[in-house]
Design an enzyme around this catalytic site. Structure first.
Site, PDB file in Angstrom:
ATOM      1  N   LYS A  80       0.781  -1.135  -0.188  1.00 40.58           N
ATOM      2  CA  LYS A  80       0.260   0.040  -0.195  1.00 40.58           C
ATOM      3  C   LYS A  80       0.855   1.250  -0.093  1.00 40.58           C
ATOM      4  O   LYS A  80       2.095   1.286   0.555  1.00 40.58           O
ATOM      5  CB  LYS A  80      -0.937  -0.180   1.269  1.00 40.58           C
ATOM      6  CG  LYS A  80      -1.946   0.907   1.287  1.00 40.58           C
ATOM      7  CD  LYS A  80      -2.712   0.796   2.638  1.00 40.58           C
ATOM      8  CE  LYS A  80      -3.912   1.568   2.861  1.00 40.58           C
ATOM      9  NZ  LYS A  80      -4.575   1.370   4.254  1.00 40.58           N
ATOM     10  N   SER A 132      -9.475   1.405   3.241  1.00 36.88           N
ATOM     11  CA  SER A 132      -8.847   1.950   2.385  1.00 36.88           C
ATOM     12  C   SER A 132      -7.801   1.301   1.608  1.00 36.88           C
ATOM     13  O   SER A 132      -7.109   1.988   0.760  1.00 36.88           O
ATOM     14  CB  SER A 132      -8.113   3.014   3.106  1.00 36.88           C
ATOM     15  OG  SER A 132      -7.206   2.630   4.202  1.00 36.88           O
ATOM     16  N   SER A 147      -9.524  -1.104   7.104  1.00 38.96           N
ATOM     17  CA  SER A 147      -9.085  -1.091   6.028  1.00 38.96           C
ATOM     18  C   SER A 147      -8.452  -2.105   5.213  1.00 38.96           C
ATOM     19  O   SER A 147      -8.184  -2.347   4.139  1.00 38.96           O
ATOM     20  CB  SER A 147      -8.197   0.076   5.911  1.00 38.96           C
ATOM     21  OG  SER A 147      -9.022   1.172   5.871  1.00 38.96           O
TER      22      SER A 147
HETATM   23  N1  GLN Z   1     -12.944   3.457   6.591  1.00 42.97           N
HETATM   24  C1  GLN Z   1     -12.249   3.625   8.014  1.00 42.97           C
HETATM   25  C2  GLN Z   1     -11.990   5.116   8.213  1.00 42.97           C
HETATM   26  O1  GLN Z   1     -12.248   5.831   6.936  1.00 42.97           O
HETATM   27  C3  GLN Z   1     -11.124   2.784   8.314  1.00 42.97           C
HETATM   28  C4  GLN Z   1      -9.897   3.530   7.608  1.00 42.97           C
HETATM   29  C5  GLN Z   1      -8.686   2.375   7.920  1.00 42.97           C
HETATM   30  O2  GLN Z   1      -8.778   1.487   8.394  1.00 42.97           O
HETATM   31  N2  GLN Z   1      -7.461   3.033   7.510  1.00 42.97           N
HETATM   32  O3  GLN Z   1     -11.453   5.816   9.240  1.00 42.97           O
END
Ligand code: GLN
Length: 474
Positions: free
Chosen positions: A78, A153, A177
């Site tokens: 990532k 994400s 994510s």
């Molecule tokens: N979707 C969650 C957020 O936007 C988790 C994001 C993540 O785990 N990086 O905070």
């Protein structure tokens, strides 16, 4: 979807034996990346460095030298991991052109065992999001249906694995994510116990819940990657010791009893998703696993608590991007103050700004007690409820997401709707327990994820159960 990659273990054995070369594997990955470009899973390749590393490994093999446990295995990181060979952008305009001065500890550990990073995957900028649509650069498409999101994400990482670009990818999981995109794309996504993998050299989102983990096609591959990355690290004071047995050679036994989280099977879950989870639970029952219902009442406040605590930490972590030290700097500014303001306002996207605003608001003196302290109280209650649940069962089950992958554009204008997608994943982060998302059939013609959680530091037991479940389906 059939994979062009054998298991990680088989790939490394072939390289060690000299029957496959690391160079061949790197080329295979790079060709696949170029071929599947329209899915927009990849921000940049690290091809020059990857080829050099492959040549070094091939030379070591031909010289009869020892190569590592992941010799020649290509992987994708990532783009919030500091990696040599390409910029590290976190998919944000403010980090455009930022070249890492050192590599993440996780990457160093994988490289020490011979793995080769071939590319950086797309993400929601700074990992803020659930669909990868918050990337400042492009939107990744779901490998099963290119009109749908891959989840987020770590959407680029999950899509990369299911597009078969590489045998594994790395993600980060602050509120779901890794698990959410695994669920939407049909991958295995593993979020270890908080602190099991060093966060050093990874762009920080919310430091008290950030975790690093693998996305793969099998539990065995996820366990192998975890085994290499896990353990205490002097550069990250929150890291913990690895389990003495490690995370490989899993026997794959089903537990005698599991708990299904009552609140995770309630209203608001797509009935088609629920049907798949019920089928998974029935398959366990058919193998004499006792299934009990467990209620964790504070879960109803978990999402609200997360969306106070996470932005609070985000607002602090993003303060370092001031246009002076990393990446983008606004050159029109005439004073230092103006440079801070202009660089941040042109460099950050909408979601990062939203979180900075929410975060600074909940931490401000007038509202700290009303929001931040209350959210921490919820977190403490959740921890107590999970601890109590783990007195009676070793594992807690439920869906990973309330739905299957939605259409690109469907939720992007409604941040609250987007936040609601994390309703089933944030608790594991707030409590710090390990959690996995496993493919569990499909609904609405898209993959469904089964989520399993275990008590802190029980990663080996969780992976063992996950492997047994996977075998049950095979
Ligand atoms: N979707 C969650 C957020 O936007 C988790 C994001 C993540 O785990 N990086 O905070």
């Amino acid at each position: 979807m059939q994979s062009q990659w054998p298991s990680i273990c088989a790939i490394a054995s072939a390289v060690q034996a000299g029957t496959t070369s690391a160079s061949e594997l790197v080329e295979r990955a790079l060709i696949a990346i170029a071929k599947k470009d329209e899915y927009k899973a990849i921000i940049a390749t690290t091809e020059t460095r990857a080829r050099q590393r492959a040549l070094t490994i091939d030379k070591q093999v031909s010289d009869g030298l020892a190569v590592g446990r992941l010799a020649g295995v290509p992987f994708i990181a990532k783009d919030n991991f500091l990696v040599f060979g390409a910029d590290t952008t976190a998919a944000s305009n403010i980090l455009r052109g930022f070249s890492a001065p050192y590599q993440s500890v996780a990457i160093e550990k994988l490289e020490a065992e011979g793995a080769i990073c071939v590319a950086k995957a797309n993400l929601d900028a700074f990992a803020h999001g659930s669909s990868t649509e918050n990337s400042d650069f492009m939107t990744t498409k779901n490998p099963h249906d290119s009109t749908r999101v891959p989840g987020g994400s770590s959407g680029g990482s999950a899509a990369a694995v299911m597009l078969d670009l590489a045998p594994f990818a790395l993600g980060t999981d602050t509120g779901g994510s890794i698990r959410l995109p695994a669920s939407y794309c049909g991958a295995v996504g593993y979020k270890p116990t908080y602190g099991l993998v060093s966060r050093s050299g990874v762009v920080a989102m919310a430091s008290s819940t950030d975790v690093i983990g693998p996305l793969t096609r099998s539990v065995e591959d996820a366990a192998m990657v975890l085994d290499v990355m896990a353990g205490k690290d002097a550069l990250d004071g929150t890291t913990i010791e690895r389990e003495s047995a490690g995370y490989t050679n899993l026997a794959g036994a089903l537990p005698s009893k599991v708990g299904v989280i009552k609140e995770y099977m309630a209203e608001g879950i797509d009935p088609a998703v629920k049907g798949q989870i019920v089928a998974a639970i029935d398959a366990l029952k058919a193998r004499s696993v006792e299934v009990v219902e467990i209620s964790l009442p504070s879960l109803s406040a978990a999402l609200a608590a997360y969306y106070i605590l996470c932005p609070a930490e985000v607002s602090s972590n993003l303060s370092r991007y001031d246009g002076q030290r990393f990446g983008h700097s606004d050159l029109e500014a005439r004073t230092l103050d103006e440079s801070y303001g202009r660089s941040r306002s042109t460099g950050f996207g909408r979601e990062a700004k939203r979180r900075i605003m929410i975060g600074t608001y909940v931490l401000s003196s007038g509202y700290y007690d009303a929001y931040y302290v209350k959210a921490q109280t919820v977190r403490t209650k959740l921890i107590a409820e999970f601890n109590e649940a783990f007195q009676s069962v070793d594992f807690l089950l439920g869906p990973t997401a309330p739905n299957t992958a939605f259409k690109i554009g469907e939720n992007i204008k409604d941040p609250l709707q987007m936040y609601l997608i994390d309703i089933l994943t944030v608790a594991a982060n707030l409590v710090g327990v390990p959690a996995i998302s496993l493919p569990a059939g499909s609904a609405n013609d898209m993959p469904v994820g089964l989520q399993i959680m275990a008590a802190q530091k029980n990663d080996r037991a969780l992976l063992t159960f996950a492997k047994a479940y996977e075998e049950l389906l095979a």
